[in-house]
Design an enzyme around this catalytic site. Structure first.
Site, PDB file in Angstrom:
ATOM      1  N   SER A 127       0.823  -1.212   0.000  1.00  0.00           N
ATOM      2  CA  SER A 127       0.000   0.000   0.000  1.00  0.00           C
ATOM      3  C   SER A 127       0.854   1.257   0.000  1.00  0.00           C
ATOM      4  O   SER A 127       2.058   1.218   0.238  1.00  0.00           O
ATOM      5  CB  SER A 127      -0.914   0.009   1.227  1.00  0.00           C
ATOM      6  OG  SER A 127      -0.168   0.402   2.363  1.00  0.00           O
ATOM      7  N   CYS A 128       0.203   2.392  -0.223  1.00  0.00           N
ATOM      8  CA  CYS A 128       0.909   3.674  -0.247  1.00  0.00           C
ATOM      9  C   CYS A 128       0.910   4.349   1.108  1.00  0.00           C
ATOM     10  O   CYS A 128       0.922   5.571   1.207  1.00  0.00           O
ATOM     11  CB  CYS A 128       0.290   4.585  -1.296  1.00  0.00           C
ATOM     12  SG  CYS A 128       0.676   4.026  -2.944  1.00  0.00           S
ATOM     13  N   ASP A 129       0.844   3.574   2.174  1.00  0.00           N
ATOM     14  CA  ASP A 129       0.940   4.147   3.515  1.00  0.00           C
ATOM     15  C   ASP A 129       2.296   3.765   4.098  1.00  0.00           C
ATOM     16  O   ASP A 129       2.719   2.608   3.989  1.00  0.00           O
ATOM     17  CB  ASP A 129      -0.193   3.596   4.406  1.00  0.00           C
ATOM     18  CG  ASP A 129      -0.216   4.276   5.774  1.00  0.00           C
ATOM     19  OD1 ASP A 129       0.734   5.028   6.084  1.00  0.00           O
ATOM     20  OD2 ASP A 129      -1.175   4.045   6.516  1.00  0.00           O
TER      21      ASP A 129
END
Ligand SMILES: *Cc1c(COP(=O)(O)O)cnc(C)c1O
Length: 411
Positions: A341-343
Protein backbone atom coordinates in the site's frame (compact mmCIF):
# COMPACT_ATOMS: atom_id res chain seq x y z
CA UNK A 1 -23.71 -29.18 4.55
CA UNK A 2 -21.15 -31.86 4.00
CA UNK A 3 -17.51 -31.14 3.39
CA UNK A 4 -15.30 -33.45 1.41
CA UNK A 5 -12.41 -33.96 3.74
CA UNK A 6 -11.00 -36.49 6.15
CA UNK A 7 -10.54 -35.76 9.80
CA UNK A 8 -7.65 -37.29 11.69
CA UNK A 9 -8.67 -40.62 13.09
CA UNK A 10 -8.72 -41.05 16.86
CA UNK A 11 -5.99 -43.71 16.77
CA UNK A 12 -3.68 -41.21 15.10
CA UNK A 13 -4.41 -38.69 17.80
CA UNK A 14 -2.94 -41.01 20.37
CA UNK A 15 0.40 -40.80 18.56
CA UNK A 16 0.24 -37.02 18.52
CA UNK A 17 -0.70 -36.91 22.10
CA UNK A 18 1.64 -34.38 23.53
CA UNK A 19 3.43 -32.68 20.66
CA UNK A 20 1.37 -30.10 18.93
CA UNK A 21 1.64 -30.25 15.14
CA UNK A 22 0.80 -27.48 12.74
CA UNK A 23 -0.09 -27.24 9.07
CA UNK A 24 2.79 -26.14 6.86
CA UNK A 25 2.91 -26.21 3.07
CA UNK A 26 5.80 -28.09 1.50
CA UNK A 27 7.77 -26.31 -1.21
CA UNK A 28 6.09 -28.42 -3.86
CA UNK A 29 2.60 -27.75 -2.57
CA UNK A 30 3.28 -24.02 -2.31
CA UNK A 31 4.70 -23.86 -5.85
CA UNK A 32 1.87 -25.82 -7.40
CA UNK A 33 -0.74 -23.70 -5.63
CA UNK A 34 0.99 -20.54 -6.84
CA UNK A 35 0.77 -21.85 -10.41
CA UNK A 36 -2.97 -22.16 -9.96
CA UNK A 37 -3.79 -19.05 -7.89
CA UNK A 38 -2.36 -15.53 -8.06
CA UNK A 39 -0.68 -14.42 -4.84
CA UNK A 40 -1.48 -13.41 -2.19
CA UNK A 41 -3.61 -16.35 -1.08
CA UNK A 42 -4.21 -18.17 2.19
CA UNK A 43 -4.52 -21.93 2.43
CA UNK A 44 -6.80 -23.29 5.14
CA UNK A 45 -6.45 -26.88 6.35
CA UNK A 46 -9.78 -28.04 7.73
CA UNK A 47 -8.04 -31.20 8.82
CA UNK A 48 -5.83 -29.10 11.09
CA UNK A 49 -8.88 -27.30 12.47
CA UNK A 50 -10.39 -30.67 13.38
CA UNK A 51 -7.08 -31.78 14.86
CA UNK A 52 -6.89 -28.66 17.04
CA UNK A 53 -10.44 -29.15 18.27
CA UNK A 54 -9.77 -32.79 19.13
CA UNK A 55 -6.47 -31.88 20.77
CA UNK A 56 -8.31 -29.56 23.17
CA UNK A 57 -10.99 -32.18 23.84
CA UNK A 58 -8.38 -34.89 24.48
CA UNK A 59 -6.39 -32.83 26.92
CA UNK A 60 -9.30 -31.16 28.70
CA UNK A 61 -12.10 -33.74 28.63
CA UNK A 62 -14.08 -31.79 31.23
CA UNK A 63 -14.25 -28.75 28.99
CA UNK A 64 -16.89 -27.93 26.36
CA UNK A 65 -15.59 -25.90 23.46
CA UNK A 66 -17.22 -22.62 22.43
CA UNK A 67 -15.15 -21.48 19.43
CA UNK A 68 -14.51 -17.72 19.57
CA UNK A 69 -15.34 -17.13 15.93
CA UNK A 70 -13.93 -13.60 15.84
CA UNK A 71 -10.50 -15.20 15.43
CA UNK A 72 -11.42 -16.59 12.00
CA UNK A 73 -14.96 -16.77 10.66
CA UNK A 74 -14.16 -18.38 7.25
CA UNK A 75 -17.35 -20.19 6.19
CA UNK A 76 -15.87 -23.67 5.79
CA UNK A 77 -13.93 -23.36 9.00
CA UNK A 78 -17.19 -22.57 10.81
CA UNK A 79 -18.90 -25.48 9.02
CA UNK A 80 -16.13 -27.79 10.20
CA UNK A 81 -16.61 -26.67 13.79
CA UNK A 82 -20.37 -27.13 13.48
CA UNK A 83 -19.85 -30.66 12.14
CA UNK A 84 -17.44 -31.50 14.92
CA UNK A 85 -20.12 -30.60 17.44
CA UNK A 86 -18.53 -27.46 18.84
CA UNK A 87 -20.47 -24.58 20.34
CA UNK A 88 -19.69 -20.92 19.73
CA UNK A 89 -18.66 -17.74 21.52
CA UNK A 90 -20.34 -14.79 19.79
CA UNK A 91 -20.05 -11.06 20.32
CA UNK A 92 -22.46 -9.35 17.93
CA UNK A 93 -25.69 -9.66 15.97
CA UNK A 94 -23.63 -10.45 12.87
CA UNK A 95 -21.94 -13.46 14.48
CA UNK A 96 -25.16 -14.79 16.02
CA UNK A 97 -27.02 -14.48 12.72
CA UNK A 98 -24.23 -16.08 10.69
CA UNK A 99 -24.43 -19.18 12.88
CA UNK A 100 -28.22 -19.12 12.94
CA UNK A 101 -28.26 -19.16 9.12
CA UNK A 102 -26.00 -22.22 9.25
CA UNK A 103 -28.57 -24.00 11.38
CA UNK A 104 -26.76 -23.67 14.71
CA UNK A 105 -29.27 -23.45 17.56
CA UNK A 106 -29.05 -20.76 20.22
CA UNK A 107 -28.30 -23.51 22.75
CA UNK A 108 -24.88 -23.83 21.15
CA UNK A 109 -24.03 -20.14 21.51
CA UNK A 110 -23.01 -17.82 24.28
CA UNK A 111 -23.21 -14.06 23.76
CA UNK A 112 -19.93 -13.33 25.48
CA UNK A 113 -19.54 -9.64 24.86
CA UNK A 114 -19.90 -8.01 28.29
CA UNK A 115 -21.58 -4.99 26.69
CA UNK A 116 -24.31 -5.93 24.24
CA UNK A 117 -25.94 -3.80 21.55
CA UNK A 118 -29.70 -3.47 21.10
CA UNK A 119 -29.52 -5.31 17.74
CA UNK A 120 -27.30 -7.95 19.32
CA UNK A 121 -29.82 -8.57 22.08
CA UNK A 122 -32.66 -8.73 19.53
CA UNK A 123 -30.68 -11.29 17.50
CA UNK A 124 -30.03 -13.31 20.66
CA UNK A 125 -33.71 -13.27 21.52
CA UNK A 126 -34.75 -14.25 17.97
CA UNK A 127 -32.16 -17.02 17.65
CA UNK A 128 -32.72 -18.56 21.08
CA UNK A 129 -29.42 -17.50 22.68
CA UNK A 130 -29.99 -17.65 26.43
CA UNK A 131 -26.50 -17.33 27.88
CA UNK A 132 -24.66 -14.08 28.43
CA UNK A 133 -21.63 -12.72 30.18
CA UNK A 134 -21.59 -9.26 31.76
CA UNK A 135 -19.21 -7.23 33.90
CA UNK A 136 -21.29 -4.30 35.10
CA UNK A 137 -24.66 -3.79 36.80
CA UNK A 138 -25.78 -1.48 33.98
CA UNK A 139 -25.99 -4.52 31.70
CA UNK A 140 -28.51 -6.36 33.90
CA UNK A 141 -31.74 -4.57 32.89
CA UNK A 142 -30.74 -4.84 29.21
CA UNK A 143 -30.38 -8.63 29.42
CA UNK A 144 -33.44 -9.06 31.64
CA UNK A 145 -35.62 -7.17 29.21
CA UNK A 146 -34.37 -8.90 26.04
CA UNK A 147 -34.25 -12.47 27.34
CA UNK A 148 -36.02 -12.84 30.70
CA UNK A 149 -34.66 -15.71 32.74
CA UNK A 150 -31.42 -15.95 30.73
CA UNK A 151 -28.41 -17.67 32.30
CA UNK A 152 -25.78 -15.07 33.08
CA UNK A 153 -22.13 -15.30 34.05
CA UNK A 154 -20.12 -12.50 35.61
CA UNK A 155 -16.87 -11.89 33.85
CA UNK A 156 -14.17 -11.07 36.37
CA UNK A 157 -10.85 -9.34 35.89
CA UNK A 158 -7.78 -11.56 36.28
CA UNK A 159 -4.05 -10.93 36.02
CA UNK A 160 -1.58 -12.35 33.52
CA UNK A 161 1.82 -10.88 32.85
CA UNK A 162 2.57 -13.62 30.33
CA UNK A 163 -0.12 -12.94 27.72
CA UNK A 164 0.50 -11.23 24.39
CA UNK A 165 -2.85 -9.45 24.42
CA UNK A 166 -4.16 -8.20 27.78
CA UNK A 167 -7.94 -8.45 27.66
CA UNK A 168 -8.28 -7.45 31.29
CA UNK A 169 -7.46 -3.83 30.61
CA UNK A 170 -10.88 -3.45 28.98
CA UNK A 171 -12.95 -6.27 30.48
CA UNK A 172 -13.91 -7.80 33.78
CA UNK A 173 -15.55 -6.74 37.03
CA UNK A 174 -13.57 -6.47 40.23
CA UNK A 175 -13.80 -10.01 41.72
CA UNK A 176 -14.94 -8.41 44.99
CA UNK A 177 -18.13 -7.30 43.23
CA UNK A 178 -18.88 -10.60 41.49
CA UNK A 179 -21.32 -12.06 44.00
CA UNK A 180 -23.17 -8.78 44.42
CA UNK A 181 -23.58 -8.56 40.64
CA UNK A 182 -24.96 -12.10 40.52
CA UNK A 183 -27.43 -11.21 43.29
CA UNK A 184 -28.58 -8.17 41.37
CA UNK A 185 -29.05 -10.31 38.26
CA UNK A 186 -31.17 -12.73 40.27
CA UNK A 187 -33.32 -9.90 41.60
CA UNK A 188 -33.90 -8.79 38.01
CA UNK A 189 -35.31 -12.21 37.09
CA UNK A 190 -32.18 -13.57 35.43
CA UNK A 191 -30.59 -16.90 36.32
CA UNK A 192 -27.20 -16.26 37.96
CA UNK A 193 -25.33 -19.24 36.53
CA UNK A 194 -21.62 -18.75 36.94
CA UNK A 195 -18.36 -16.95 36.44
CA UNK A 196 -16.25 -16.23 33.36
CA UNK A 197 -12.71 -15.02 32.91
CA UNK A 198 -10.16 -14.67 30.12
CA UNK A 199 -6.49 -14.70 31.08
CA UNK A 200 -5.47 -12.82 27.93
CA UNK A 201 -4.67 -14.07 24.46
CA UNK A 202 -1.58 -16.15 23.58
CA UNK A 203 -0.95 -16.89 27.25
CA UNK A 204 2.43 -18.49 27.68
CA UNK A 205 1.98 -19.91 31.13
CA UNK A 206 -0.45 -22.03 33.10
CA UNK A 207 -0.06 -19.92 36.24
CA UNK A 208 -2.61 -17.33 35.22
CA UNK A 209 -5.22 -20.04 34.65
CA UNK A 210 -4.47 -21.75 37.93
CA UNK A 211 -4.62 -18.48 39.87
CA UNK A 212 -7.88 -17.55 38.17
CA UNK A 213 -9.35 -20.97 38.99
CA UNK A 214 -8.41 -20.67 42.65
CA UNK A 215 -9.96 -17.22 42.81
CA UNK A 216 -13.09 -18.44 41.02
CA UNK A 217 -13.45 -21.34 43.44
CA UNK A 218 -13.53 -18.85 46.32
CA UNK A 219 -16.21 -16.83 44.52
CA UNK A 220 -18.30 -19.98 43.91
CA UNK A 221 -18.17 -20.67 47.66
CA UNK A 222 -18.97 -17.06 48.50
CA UNK A 223 -22.00 -17.19 46.17
CA UNK A 224 -23.17 -20.44 47.78
CA UNK A 225 -23.08 -18.76 51.18
CA UNK A 226 -25.16 -15.95 49.73
CA UNK A 227 -27.75 -18.48 48.59
CA UNK A 228 -26.73 -18.59 44.93
CA UNK A 229 -25.78 -22.00 43.57
CA UNK A 230 -23.49 -21.56 40.58
CA UNK A 231 -23.30 -24.31 37.95
CA UNK A 232 -21.17 -22.89 35.13
CA UNK A 233 -17.59 -21.81 34.71
CA UNK A 234 -16.22 -20.22 31.56
CA UNK A 235 -12.42 -20.30 31.43
CA UNK A 236 -12.14 -18.15 28.28
CA UNK A 237 -9.49 -18.64 25.61
CA UNK A 238 -5.82 -17.76 25.51
CA UNK A 239 -4.25 -21.11 24.54
CA UNK A 240 -1.06 -20.35 22.60
CA UNK A 241 0.22 -21.35 19.15
CA UNK A 242 3.77 -21.22 17.70
CA UNK A 243 5.08 -17.68 17.33
CA UNK A 244 7.79 -16.27 15.07
CA UNK A 245 10.26 -19.05 15.89
CA UNK A 246 7.74 -21.68 14.74
CA UNK A 247 8.22 -23.64 17.97
CA UNK A 248 5.42 -25.29 19.91
CA UNK A 249 4.82 -23.11 23.02
CA UNK A 250 3.60 -26.20 24.87
CA UNK A 251 -0.07 -25.33 25.09
CA UNK A 252 -0.43 -28.94 26.16
CA UNK A 253 1.20 -28.18 29.53
CA UNK A 254 -1.34 -25.42 30.13
CA UNK A 255 -4.24 -27.68 29.16
CA UNK A 256 -3.04 -30.49 31.40
CA UNK A 257 -2.60 -28.12 34.35
CA UNK A 258 -6.05 -26.63 33.79
CA UNK A 259 -7.69 -30.05 33.56
CA UNK A 260 -6.02 -31.16 36.83
CA UNK A 261 -7.26 -28.04 38.64
CA UNK A 262 -10.76 -28.42 37.23
CA UNK A 263 -10.96 -32.01 38.42
CA UNK A 264 -9.83 -30.92 41.87
CA UNK A 265 -11.76 -27.64 42.26
CA UNK A 266 -14.84 -27.98 40.04
CA UNK A 267 -15.80 -31.66 39.79
CA UNK A 268 -19.53 -30.85 39.68
CA UNK A 269 -19.48 -27.76 37.50
CA UNK A 270 -20.27 -27.46 33.81
CA UNK A 271 -17.10 -26.05 32.28
CA UNK A 272 -16.49 -24.41 28.98
CA UNK A 273 -13.70 -22.67 27.19
CA UNK A 274 -13.75 -20.16 24.36
CA UNK A 275 -10.61 -20.86 22.34
CA UNK A 276 -10.11 -18.70 19.26
CA UNK A 277 -6.46 -18.62 18.27
CA UNK A 278 -5.79 -22.26 19.17
CA UNK A 279 -8.53 -23.57 16.87
CA UNK A 280 -7.60 -21.66 13.72
CA UNK A 281 -4.12 -20.17 14.15
CA UNK A 282 -2.10 -23.18 13.04
CA UNK A 283 -4.52 -24.16 10.27
CA UNK A 284 -3.64 -21.42 7.79
CA UNK A 285 -0.61 -20.54 5.64
CA UNK A 286 -0.24 -17.33 3.65
CA UNK A 287 1.62 -17.34 0.35
CA UNK A 288 2.77 -13.91 -0.82
CA UNK A 289 5.37 -12.86 -3.37
CA UNK A 290 8.06 -10.27 -3.88
CA UNK A 291 6.84 -7.45 -6.13
CA UNK A 292 9.54 -4.86 -5.50
CA UNK A 293 12.97 -4.35 -4.01
CA UNK A 294 15.21 -1.52 -2.88
CA UNK A 295 18.22 -0.93 -0.70
CA UNK A 296 17.74 1.56 2.13
CA UNK A 297 20.20 2.47 4.89
CA UNK A 298 22.44 -0.24 3.53
CA UNK A 299 19.78 -2.91 4.05
CA UNK A 300 17.89 -4.97 1.49
CA UNK A 301 14.15 -4.23 1.50
CA UNK A 302 11.54 -6.35 -0.29
CA UNK A 303 8.02 -5.22 -1.09
CA UNK A 304 5.42 -8.01 -0.91
CA UNK A 305 1.98 -8.19 -2.48
CA UNK A 306 0.38 -8.57 0.98
CA UNK A 307 0.75 -6.10 3.83
CA UNK A 308 -0.42 -4.62 7.08
CA UNK A 309 -3.85 -3.77 5.69
CA UNK A 310 -4.35 -7.38 4.58
CA UNK A 311 -3.52 -10.69 6.23
CA UNK A 312 -0.66 -9.07 8.17
CA UNK A 313 -3.20 -6.85 9.97
CA UNK A 314 -2.52 -9.08 12.97
CA UNK A 315 0.85 -7.34 13.34
CA UNK A 316 -1.13 -4.20 14.16
CA UNK A 317 -4.23 -5.31 16.09
CA UNK A 318 -2.98 -8.56 17.57
CA UNK A 319 0.64 -7.49 18.23
CA UNK A 320 1.61 -10.65 16.37
CA UNK A 321 5.13 -11.30 15.12
CA UNK A 322 4.78 -13.50 12.07
CA UNK A 323 7.10 -16.33 11.18
CA UNK A 324 8.46 -15.62 7.69
CA UNK A 325 9.82 -18.51 5.58
CA UNK A 326 11.43 -18.94 2.21
CA UNK A 327 12.40 -22.18 0.50
CA UNK A 328 15.19 -20.34 -1.37
CA UNK A 329 18.68 -21.66 -0.70
CA UNK A 330 21.84 -19.72 0.08
CA UNK A 331 23.27 -17.52 2.81
CA UNK A 332 20.80 -15.47 4.83
CA UNK A 333 20.90 -11.72 5.32
CA UNK A 334 18.92 -9.28 7.42
CA UNK A 335 16.12 -7.77 5.36
CA UNK A 336 12.99 -5.68 5.84
CA UNK A 337 9.62 -6.62 4.36
CA UNK A 338 7.03 -4.08 3.32
CA UNK A 339 3.43 -4.27 2.16
CA UNK A 340 2.11 -2.98 -1.17
CA UNK A 341 0.00 0.00 0.00
CA UNK A 342 0.91 3.67 -0.25
CA UNK A 343 0.94 4.15 3.51
CA UNK A 344 4.30 4.45 5.22
CA UNK A 345 3.08 2.43 8.21
CA UNK A 346 2.96 -0.60 5.91
CA UNK A 347 6.03 -2.42 7.20
CA UNK A 348 5.37 -6.15 7.51
CA UNK A 349 8.50 -6.97 9.48
CA UNK A 350 11.92 -5.42 10.01
CA UNK A 351 15.24 -7.23 10.31
CA UNK A 352 14.17 -10.71 9.19
CA UNK A 353 16.86 -13.25 8.30
CA UNK A 354 16.15 -14.54 4.77
CA UNK A 355 18.09 -15.92 1.82
CA UNK A 356 18.39 -13.77 -1.30
CA UNK A 357 15.03 -13.23 -3.01
CA UNK A 358 14.19 -12.17 -6.54
CA UNK A 359 11.15 -10.56 -8.09
CA UNK A 360 8.26 -13.05 -8.01
CA UNK A 361 9.78 -15.32 -5.34
CA UNK A 362 7.32 -16.82 -2.90
CA UNK A 363 7.20 -16.20 0.85
CA UNK A 364 5.43 -18.66 3.16
CA UNK A 365 3.83 -17.48 6.40
CA UNK A 366 2.71 -20.43 8.53
CA UNK A 367 0.47 -20.26 11.60
CA UNK A 368 -1.37 -17.20 10.37
CA UNK A 369 -4.99 -18.25 10.80
CA UNK A 370 -6.00 -16.18 13.80
CA UNK A 371 -6.76 -12.45 13.88
CA UNK A 372 -5.37 -12.00 10.35
CA UNK A 373 -7.92 -12.50 7.56
CA UNK A 374 -10.59 -11.55 10.09
CA UNK A 375 -9.25 -8.02 10.47
CA UNK A 376 -7.95 -7.51 6.90
CA UNK A 377 -9.20 -4.59 4.81
CA UNK A 378 -9.18 -3.66 1.11
CA UNK A 379 -7.48 -0.33 1.83
CA UNK A 380 -6.02 1.32 -1.25
CA UNK A 381 -7.97 -1.07 -3.51
CA UNK A 382 -5.91 -4.18 -2.76
CA UNK A 383 -8.19 -7.22 -2.79
CA UNK A 384 -8.40 -9.64 0.13
CA UNK A 385 -6.01 -12.57 -0.20
CA UNK A 386 -8.02 -15.37 -1.75
CA UNK A 387 -8.91 -18.26 0.57
CA UNK A 388 -8.06 -21.73 -0.73
CA UNK A 389 -9.05 -24.84 1.22
CA UNK A 390 -6.60 -27.72 1.33
CA UNK A 391 -9.51 -30.14 1.12
CA UNK A 392 -10.60 -28.64 -2.23
CA UNK A 393 -7.18 -29.41 -3.78
CA UNK A 394 -6.91 -33.21 -3.76
CA UNK A 395 -4.29 -33.37 -6.55
CA UNK A 396 -1.95 -30.83 -5.02
CA UNK A 397 -2.13 -32.29 -1.54
CA UNK A 398 -2.30 -35.87 -2.74
CA UNK A 399 -4.90 -36.33 -0.04
CA UNK A 400 -4.95 -39.91 1.10
CA UNK A 401 -1.43 -40.61 -0.18
CA UNK A 402 0.98 -38.47 1.82
CA UNK A 403 1.00 -39.45 5.50
CA UNK A 404 -0.60 -36.66 7.48
CA UNK A 405 2.18 -36.73 10.07
CA UNK A 406 4.73 -35.72 7.46
CA UNK A 407 2.82 -32.62 6.54
CA UNK A 408 2.11 -31.67 10.09
CA UNK A 409 5.66 -32.09 11.33
CA UNK A 410 7.67 -29.00 12.09
CA UNK A 411 10.24 -28.08 9.48
C1 LIG B 1 -11.33 -13.13 21.84
C2 LIG B 1 -12.00 -13.87 22.90
C3 LIG B 1 -11.74 -15.24 23.06
C4 LIG B 1 -10.69 -15.99 22.25
O1 LIG B 1 -9.43 -15.79 22.77
P1 LIG B 1 -8.14 -16.58 22.22
O2 LIG B 1 -7.03 -15.99 22.99
O3 LIG B 1 -8.07 -16.31 20.76
O4 LIG B 1 -8.32 -18.01 22.51
C5 LIG B 1 -12.45 -15.90 24.02
N1 LIG B 1 -13.37 -15.30 24.79
C6 LIG B 1 -13.64 -14.00 24.67
C7 LIG B 1 -14.69 -13.40 25.53
C8 LIG B 1 -12.96 -13.24 23.74
O5 LIG B 1 -13.22 -11.93 23.64
Amino acid sequence: MSIAHEYPKPERLAEWESVMKSFRLTEKEMTRLAEKYPTPFVVVSLEQVAYNYRFLREHMPMVNIFYAMKANPSPKLLETMVELGASFDTASAGEIETLHRMGVSGERMIYANPVKTPVGLRAASNCGVRRFTFDDASEIPKMAEAVPGAEVLVRIRVKNAKALVDLNAKFGADPAEAVSLLKQAKDAGLCPAGIAFHVGSQSLSAEAYVEALLLTRRLFDEAEEAGIHLTMLDIGGGFPIPGEDGKDPCAVDIMDAVERQLERLFPETSIWSEPGRFICGTAVNLVTSVIGEKVRNGQQWYVLDEGLYGTFSGAMYDHWRFEICSYNKGPEQKVTLLGPSCDSIDFVKRDVMLPKLSMGDLILVPNCGSYTTASATTFNGFAFAQTVYREDEPEIFEIGQVPVQERLAYA
